[in-house]
Structure formats: C-alpha cells, structure tokens
Enzyme design. Sequence first.
Site, PDB file in Angstrom:
ATOM      1  N   PHE A  74       0.815  -1.220   0.000  1.00  0.00           N
ATOM      2  CA  PHE A  74       0.000   0.000   0.000  1.00  0.00           C
ATOM      3  C   PHE A  74       0.844   1.264   0.000  1.00  0.00           C
ATOM      4  CE2 PHE A  74       1.196  -1.214   4.174  1.00  0.00           C
ATOM      5  CZ  PHE A  74       1.571  -0.023   4.757  1.00  0.00           C
ATOM      6  N   LYS A 118       0.128   5.466   8.320  1.00  0.00           N
ATOM      7  CA  LYS A 118       0.151   4.592   7.145  1.00  0.00           C
ATOM      8  C   LYS A 118      -0.141   5.489   5.950  1.00  0.00           C
ATOM      9  CE  LYS A 118      -1.336  -0.182   6.565  1.00  0.00           C
ATOM     10  NZ  LYS A 118      -2.179  -1.218   7.162  1.00  0.00           N
ATOM     11  N   ASP A 122      -6.305 -11.622   9.844  1.00  0.00           N
ATOM     12  CA  ASP A 122      -4.869 -11.565   9.540  1.00  0.00           C
ATOM     13  C   ASP A 122      -4.056 -11.554  10.834  1.00  0.00           C
ATOM     14  OD1 ASP A 122      -2.585 -11.511   8.033  1.00  0.00           O
ATOM     15  OD2 ASP A 122      -2.820  -9.456   7.302  1.00  0.00           O
TER      16      ASP A 122
END
Length: 617
Positions: free
Chosen positions: A347, A367, A459
């Site tokens: 990403f 992020k 995850d």
Amino acid sequence: MPDAAAHLPFYYGSIARSEAEEHLKLGGMADGLFLLRQCLRSLGGYVLSMVCDLQFYHYPIERQLNGTYAILGGKAHCGPEELCEFYSKDADGLCCPLRKPCNRPSGVEPQPGVFDSMRDNMVREYVRQTWKLEGDALEQAIISQAPQVEKLVATTAHERMPWYHGNISREEAERRLYSGAQPDGKFLLREKKENRAYALSLVYGKTVYHYRVDHDKSGKYSIPEGTKFDTLWQLVEYLKLKPDGLIFYLREACPNPNMPGELRPPTMPAQISLPSSWAQPLRNLGPLNADGYTPDPVGAGKSRLLPMDTSVYESPYSDPEELKDKKLFLKRDHLMIDEVELGAGNFGCVKKGVYKMRKKQIDVAIKVLKSNNEKTVKDEMMKEAQIMHQLDNPYIVRMIGVCEAESLMLVMEMASGGPLNRFLASKKDEITTSNIVELMHQVSMGMKYLEEKNFVHRDLAARNVLLVNQHYAKISDFGLSKALGADDSYYKARTAGKWPLKWYAPECILFHKFSSKSDVWSYGVTMWEAFSFGQKPYKKMKGPEVISFIEQGKRMDCPQECPAEMYSLMQQCWTYRWEERPGFVAVENTIRSYYYSIAAKPENGPDPGDRAKAALP
Ligand code: ADP
Ligand code: MG
C-alpha cells in the site's frame, strides 16, 4: 488468584506448625498421616506436615518460577495435589510415603491467610488509585496485570498495618512502646531511612528489645539468623506464631498513632481506601531503559513498567476535553510527519509522526498510501479506517483518524517496539517464557474483545502484533478485517484473495468462511511463532502443502522451549472442526490461569538449607 490447594480436604490454609501437630495428634499419629497447610514464608508455597514413628515432620513446598511445585531437592509437580499423589506412591526422600490424609473435621474451612482476605480489594483499589482508571479500563488492567500488582501490593502491604510506624527513631519507638500497658510481645516495625533497612522493636519483661531486619540481595527479609520471607508482613505474621530467635514472639501490635483509618485484617470492609502514598512507587517513574524497566537506584530489584504506565493504555479520547474534537478526518496542519519509516507494504509505507491534540501532542504511526493511488486502494484503506474507528481496547492499536492531503493517511497510536516476530527473533536470549505468556495473554484479551464486538480479524499473525514495550502488546493491521452482521457468526468471502494461508483454518480455505473461531486457529499459529521466537511456521512448506499436512491430521511440533500447557492450548486452537474449537473466552481463560500460576512466584530461588532444617522432628 485461586489457591491451588483450596479444594483439598486435607488442606488447612494458614495455620501454625503447632496447630498442624494438634490435628495430626487428633488424627491418630499413624505412620504416613499427613496434611497440607499454607506456607507463611513464600508467596504461593505450602508445607506438608506428616507423622512417622510418632514424630512430626514438616516439609516446605515451594512454587517454582515455571509454576510447578516441589519439595526442596525433590521432583517438580504441576500442583500440590499431584505432588501429594506422587509421595503417596514413593517416599522419595521423605520420612515415609504419605498413607492417610488427615482431613479437616466437618465444618472446618481452610484458614484464610492475612493477605488472602484483603488481596482482591487491595489490588482493585491500588489499580484504581494509582492509574485513575474506571470501568472497562480498570477491569482490563486488573485481569492483565494482577500478578504484577499483587506483588507490588504484597511488598508494600506492611505500610497499611497498624504495627508499622514508618521512619521513627529508636528513642521514639521506645517512647511509643512504653506508653500505656506494656504486655510481653507488644511490638512495632519501623523503617531505618539511612540504609533502607527495617527494625523490629519488642517489649518483654517491661524492657524494649530491638532487632535489625535484614534485606538480602534476592530481596528477602529476615531477622539475623532467622527464616527468610518474601515480604515484611509475612515476617511479622510468622513471628507471631514462632519467636524464631526473638526473646519472645510477637503478640500485640503497638498501633501507629498516625495511621489514618483502622484497617486490621482479616476484617477488611468491602470498600477500602488506600492512602495516596500507595500510588507513589509508580508515579515517580524515572527515565526508562530500553527494555521497559525503570532503573532501580538501590539495585534491590527492577520495578517494571506496566501497560497502565504508558500513554497508550487508554485512548487519547478518553479525556472528555479531547473527545470534543474527535472526528474521523484530521486536520493536516495538526500532523507532523517524520522522514523515519517504521515499515512498508504494498500500500505504501508507515511513517513516524506527531499529532497535535487540544491539550497534548502524541506520537503516532502514519500509514501513507502511495501517491497516485487508485480508487480501489483508497477504498480499502477507508474500510480499514472504518473498522478501527469502532474499536477501543488497551490491547488493540487505536486509530486516531484519517487525513486526506498529499495522499490518504491512516493515523494510529505508536507501538514503537515493532512486530512481535522481529522483536523475539532479535532478543532470543533475553526474553523469558513467562514474558511470552504475558504478551500472548494480552493478545488473547484483545481478541476476546474483538469476538465480543463481532469483528473478525482475518490476519492475526505475529507480524501483526506490535509491541509498545517488552511487556505490552497490541493487535494491529485491520486491512482484511470485517464487521459481522448482528445475526451472522461468520463472513463468507466470494473469491479467494492474497491470503496468509499458513495462518488460516481449514474452513477459510475450503469454504471461504471466516469467524472468530478461524481467528482462534490463527491465534494458535501466532502462539507457535511467539514460542519459537519469531520463526516462520511450517518451515519451507508452500501454502498447498500446508493444507494437505493439516488434512492428514498433522500439526506443527511443540517449539523447543514452549511449556506443555501452552502447546496443548495451541493444539486446541488447531481443532479441525470449527464447531469444536474453543472461542476466545475459553482461550483467554486458559492462558490467564497459566500466566497467573507462573507470574505470581517471586523471582528468586528457594533457600537450599531449608529441607534438612525443616525436616528435623
Ligand atoms: P500491512 O497491511 O502492509 O501488513 P501493517 O498495518 O501491518 O501493514 O503495517 C506494516 C508495518 O508498519 C508493521 O509491520 C510495522 O512495522 C509498522 N507499523 C504499522 N502500524 C504501526 C504502529 N501503530 N506503530 C508502529 N509501527 C507500525
Ligand atoms: Mg501487516
């Protein structure tokens, strides 16, 4: 913390040696007649009292660092019950094998220890006052840190006892003891500030005697040549039962005139108030070492930083003032982005930064999406943000908000210790098993919260457990996570994607079904990674090979230094059918019990001379 012997009919709790001998006499003095009682010297220990050839023998049983119990020099056992069972088959060094339990007479309950009756309340009050916590934050702190807080409380409990007079001189001690009646055994304990030592002052025959209380390198207390204890209040309780070298045993406390409330165990009221001094040891935190410990000026033992001492235990928005400004989208000019990269992925990358709030500035991890990103990638990050927006738990990385500027950015709490697998791989020689159990227990608490809120993570892996410090873990990376509908117990993926197959349960791979139960499977793999110090699961196997390995009923082996209890939990997490697999409520419970059982033990070994001495008739 439950007493591991509470259910045994031959367990008498906190009784003196002489009382134990009385019971054995009444029991008939047959060879091998035995009972169990609480050890007054070591936290969590017991004493086995028994008869042989019309003589009494008393064997101390210590709880070891790894949670097992052993008579000094003897084999280790997982509980006091198992230990007694073992010695009923084989004397193995005892005077004779255990033959007949000397059970408590009907109606007689085990005698609670001084500390037992007040421990839970003290722990709760200590946490509430020290960290100013309420509600869920308070409950989570107690569950996750009970062993550490209990130890703190145990080592400061004497400050709440009426016989503790703090830092007064020898002359002042005599003045206090000589005032009023002077019965034999009237006593007080005082602190000697100069060298952090203590002294016991005792009346006998209208004269006051003073005894130095030594504090040895391993942190144990004793009067010269006397028995060693983990805490001062245990020393005092013991000397009430036995003079152990004093001129007389301790009887009546000379009450401290400056003691605020009347607070005498065991008649503790349900609500107690602790003086503000109780909050001191932790609030005066000095600079931290890299490993999350505060340097200890005296070197008598390190005081450890607890999750509640960090700024990320509670949400920055738990402050009502800050909550007023809470919005999903953050202003760009409140965000400072550092060049330092914390990590990278498809990403884009994760950068370090600072976010300016109304009253404070906080460290954040940002992020950052690659620029020129397509709409689908942006949508994915917004989905991740929507999920994180709904979560607030000390063991989950919180999102502060999103910021749309030069690119789309997700702003999160900072967990500067980085991913668990990398941390463990780099500190293999320094990290203890109980440290790993503590961290994995925290992960189970975060996952139990997710399960309760009806979210599936999808995850969970050691790479997505981030550390705040060596003793504080948070679950992160909600890129694949889903919120389940109120009536749904699973999420069904239409097509398979780029999936972490080695962490996925059979039903995920075969039917694309994801639930908290499949997260439990991943939790098992994460445990395996943790106890293997960050090794890759299933070695060099490829995804499809792993699937056939599992289908054949095979599972990964127990990592080298992993306790049997923890491997057994992993295996339960890898139950093939999800209907039969435990949920996070059960998983958290199991790891909590194990964690408490190993964490409660003070970190120093038993006294080697003890067995021979105690076994003398
Ligand atoms: P991906 O979806 O690519 O796996 P992650 O959310 O797992 O993205 O983040 C990638 C890396 O960025 C992590 O492994 C970690 O090193 C770093 N990172 C992510 N979030 C944080 C955080 N809150 N604090 C510190 N580092 C972080
Ligand atoms: Mg990740």
